[in-house]
Design a protein around this motif. Sequence first.
Motif, PDB file in Angstrom:
ATOM      1  N   THR A 145      46.990  47.999  45.062  1.00  0.00           N
ATOM      2  CA  THR A 145      47.679  47.129  44.106  1.00  0.00           C
ATOM      3  C   THR A 145      49.019  46.595  44.581  1.00  0.00           C
ATOM      4  OG1 THR A 145      48.704  49.041  43.030  1.00  0.00           O
ATOM      5  CG2 THR A 145      46.588  48.279  42.132  1.00  0.00           C
ATOM      6  N   GLU A 146      49.507  47.052  45.732  1.00  0.00           N
ATOM      7  CA  GLU A 146      50.837  46.644  46.193  1.00  0.00           C
ATOM      8  C   GLU A 146      50.811  46.184  47.649  1.00  0.00           C
ATOM      9  OE1 GLU A 146      55.415  48.256  45.889  1.00  0.00           O
ATOM     10  OE2 GLU A 146      53.838  49.740  46.124  1.00  0.00           O
ATOM     11  N   ILE A 147      51.570  45.111  47.908  1.00  0.00           N
ATOM     12  CA  ILE A 147      51.676  44.529  49.238  1.00  0.00           C
ATOM     13  C   ILE A 147      53.150  44.538  49.649  1.00  0.00           C
ATOM     14  CG2 ILE A 147      51.320  42.453  50.646  1.00  0.00           C
ATOM     15  CD1 ILE A 147      48.721  43.725  49.634  1.00  0.00           C
ATOM     16  N   ALA A 154      59.312  37.310  30.832  1.00  0.00           N
ATOM     17  CA  ALA A 154      58.334  36.304  30.417  1.00  0.00           C
ATOM     18  C   ALA A 154      57.185  36.122  31.406  1.00  0.00           C
ATOM     19  CB  ALA A 154      59.033  34.960  30.213  1.00  0.00           C
ATOM     20  N   VAL A 155      57.354  36.584  32.647  1.00  0.00           N
ATOM     21  CA  VAL A 155      56.304  36.355  33.643  1.00  0.00           C
ATOM     22  C   VAL A 155      55.056  37.156  33.299  1.00  0.00           C
ATOM     23  CG1 VAL A 155      57.946  35.787  35.470  1.00  0.00           C
ATOM     24  CG2 VAL A 155      57.128  38.134  35.232  1.00  0.00           C
ATOM     25  N   THR A 156      53.902  36.606  33.686  1.00  0.00           N
ATOM     26  CA  THR A 156      52.636  37.275  33.379  1.00  0.00           C
ATOM     27  C   THR A 156      52.095  38.049  34.572  1.00  0.00           C
ATOM     28  OG1 THR A 156      51.447  35.231  33.890  1.00  0.00           O
ATOM     29  CG2 THR A 156      52.020  35.616  31.587  1.00  0.00           C
ATOM     30  N   GLU A 157      52.443  37.634  35.796  1.00  0.00           N
ATOM     31  CA  GLU A 157      52.069  38.398  36.979  1.00  0.00           C
ATOM     32  C   GLU A 157      53.263  39.237  37.396  1.00  0.00           C
ATOM     33  OE1 GLU A 157      48.662  35.894  39.301  1.00  0.00           O
ATOM     34  OE2 GLU A 157      50.680  35.804  40.082  1.00  0.00           O
ATOM     35  N   ASN A 158      52.996  40.396  37.967  1.00  0.00           N
ATOM     36  CA  ASN A 158      54.062  41.331  38.333  1.00  0.00           C
ATOM     37  C   ASN A 158      54.940  41.656  37.130  1.00  0.00           C
ATOM     38  OD1 ASN A 158      53.299  41.591  41.047  1.00  0.00           O
ATOM     39  ND2 ASN A 158      54.329  39.684  41.554  1.00  0.00           N
ATOM     40  N   ALA A 159      54.310  41.722  35.965  1.00  0.00           N
ATOM     41  CA  ALA A 159      55.034  42.051  34.737  1.00  0.00           C
ATOM     42  C   ALA A 159      55.448  43.518  34.758  1.00  0.00           C
ATOM     43  CB  ALA A 159      54.147  41.774  33.523  1.00  0.00           C
ATOM     44  N   ALA A 190      49.326  42.980  44.729  1.00  0.00           N
ATOM     45  CA  ALA A 190      48.232  42.468  45.555  1.00  0.00           C
ATOM     46  C   ALA A 190      47.404  41.444  44.777  1.00  0.00           C
ATOM     47  CB  ALA A 190      47.333  43.617  46.006  1.00  0.00           C
ATOM     48  N   GLY A 191      47.010  40.370  45.469  1.00  0.00           N
ATOM     49  CA  GLY A 191      46.135  39.370  44.866  1.00  0.00           C
ATOM     50  C   GLY A 191      46.798  38.451  43.852  1.00  0.00           C
ATOM     51  N   THR A 192      48.123  38.453  43.797  1.00  0.00           N
ATOM     52  CA  THR A 192      48.843  37.609  42.839  1.00  0.00           C
ATOM     53  C   THR A 192      49.248  36.284  43.485  1.00  0.00           C
ATOM     54  OG1 THR A 192      50.968  38.553  43.472  1.00  0.00           O
ATOM     55  CG2 THR A 192      49.790  39.635  41.647  1.00  0.00           C
ATOM     56  N   ARG A 193      49.731  35.366  42.667  1.00  0.00           N
ATOM     57  CA  ARG A 193      50.288  34.119  43.213  1.00  0.00           C
ATOM     58  C   ARG A 193      51.465  34.431  44.129  1.00  0.00           C
ATOM     59  NH1 ARG A 193      51.818  30.435  38.435  1.00  0.00           N
ATOM     60  NH2 ARG A 193      52.468  32.465  37.740  1.00  0.00           N
ATOM     61  N   ALA A 194      52.260  35.439  43.773  1.00  0.00           N
ATOM     62  CA  ALA A 194      53.398  35.832  44.617  1.00  0.00           C
ATOM     63  C   ALA A 194      52.893  36.304  45.978  1.00  0.00           C
ATOM     64  CB  ALA A 194      54.219  36.917  43.930  1.00  0.00           C
TER      65      ALA A 194
END
Length: 145
Positions: free
Chosen positions: A130-132, A20-25, A109-113
Amino acid sequence: MLFRRATHADIPAMSRIRLAVTENALRDPTRITVAMYEDYLERSGRGWVAEADGGIVGFSCADNVNASIWALFIQPGQEGRGLGKALLERAANWLFAQGHAQIRLTTGAGTRADRFYAAQGWRRAPVSATEIAYTLARPVVSLAP
């Protein structure tokens, strides 16, 4: 709010939240299988769930083999209640109790997480555009009086 160790019976709710998550989907939802959840709950790691409003609203899973956080997800609409911080703390403390000097995770990268882990004091290192990657060292306990 109740936090407890996750069990096999929690896997369907955990999977619903993960999807259901929209970030890191997940680009391919079939990538994460029931067997993977079972592994992190019962064999190579441990998991925790947060319950509120009559159901599971978040979960975390720690991977003892790789000293990493395999998953930390909060049901959309339940963010901002301290669930992520409490679940992350349980997973990190368990990994440190297993003897790991440092633990790690990756996120988008750049997400709330991305901002969340930085705010929790984890050390940030870009892997790609794109990845941290994040690491956290075991806290040093002073024996001085």
